[in-house]
Write an enzyme that holds these catalytic residues in place. Structure first.
Site, PDB file in Angstrom:
ATOM      1  CB  SER A   1      24.308  98.628  -9.356  1.00  0.00           C
ATOM      2  OG  SER A   1      25.597  98.403  -8.812  1.00  0.00           O
TER       3      SER A   1
ATOM      4  CE1 TYR B   1      27.130  99.642 -13.778  1.00  0.00           C
ATOM      5  CE2 TYR B   1      27.823  99.607 -11.478  1.00  0.00           C
ATOM      6  CZ  TYR B   1      27.051  99.094 -12.504  1.00  0.00           C
ATOM      7  OH  TYR B   1      26.198  98.043 -12.262  1.00  0.00           O
TER       8      TYR B   1
END
Length: 199
Positions: free
Chosen positions: A114, A127
Site C-alpha cells: 500500500s 495499518y
C-alpha cells in the site's frame, strides 16, 4: 490470469463462503482453481496447507485488513490484528515457499502492499506500520535471494476502492472514499482513489 493459462491456482482464506463463490467468478477456468480454508496468520495452519500443496512457483500475499483511529484510541487488539494479517501472514507464507523456490532456482513472491508502506497518514498508525512491515519484508527477501532465479517484490497500488474500504469504519463505500481521501489520496497525482472501473 494464471488459471486461464492452465496453471494450478490455490486460493486460501478464512472466509469459506467467499472461497465457495470463487469458482463462479472465474467461470470456464474454475477447474484449475482449488481452495482451502487457512488462517494465514497461523503458523501451524500455513505449514499444514503449504505442506499439502507442495512446490509453489508464484506466491501472491494478498490478505489484508484495515481500520482507522487516532493513535491514542488505537487498541492493542486492532494493532495486533493488522500487524498479523498485513505483515506476519506475508512472512509465514513467504517462509513456507522460499526454500523450495531456492532449491529449484526459480520462483516469484509478490506482496500486495500500500502507499501506507511508503508514507504515513493520519489515523492509520497500525495499518501504516503493518504495510511498512510488508514492504520491508519484501526488500529483505529480495536482498536475500539476489543472484538466484527467485524474485521478491512488493506491489504498491494507489488508494483503491476495494472490499477493504468499509473496514476503515465508514458506513458506506462513498463515506469511505471521503474519509480515505482526507488522509491518503493527497499522495496521488489525481487526488482521488482508484477503482476497477478506472483501471
Amino acid at each position: 490470469a494464471f488459471a486461464a493459462q492452465g496453471d494450478r491456482v490455490f486460493a486460501l482464506g478464512r472466509d469459506e463462503e467467499a472461497l465457495a463463490k470463487l469458482g463462479d467468478s472465474i467461470g470456464a477456468h474454475a477447474a484449475n482453481v482449488e481452495t482451502a480454508r487457512c488462517d494465514v496468520t497461523s503458523e501451524a495452519e500455513v505449514e499444514e496447507v503449504f505442506g499439502e500443496i507442495g512446490g509453489v512457483d508464484v506466491l501472491v500475499n494478498n490478505a489484508g485488513i484495515a481500520a482507522t483511529a487516532p493513535l491514542a484510541k488505537t487498541s492493542l487488539a486492532d494493532w495486533d490484528a493488522q500487524i498479523a494479517v498485513n505483515g506476519t501472514a506475508a512472512f509465514l507464507c513467504t517462509r513456507a515457499v522460499l526454500a523450495g523456490m531456492l532449491e529449484r532456482d526459480t520462483g516469484s513472491v509478490l506482496t500486495v502492499a500500500s502507499t501506507a508502506g511508503k508514507v504515513g497518514a493520519r489515523y492509520t498508525a497500525a495499518y501504516t506500520a503493518s504495510k511498512h512491515a510488508a514492504v520491508g519484508l519484501m526488500r529483505a527477501t529480495a536482498a536475500e535471494v539476489a543472484g538466484t532465479g527467485v524474485r521478491a517484490n512488493a506491489w504498491i497500488p494507489p488508494p483503491s476502492m476495494t472490499i477493504v474500504w468499509p473496514l476503515i469504519g465508514a458506513a458506506s463505500v462513498e463515506a469511505s472514499q471521503t474519509r480515505v481521501a482526507a488522509t491518503s489520496c493527497g499522495s496521488t497525482k489525481i487526488g482521488r482513489a482508484s477503482c476497477r472501473e478506472r483501471v
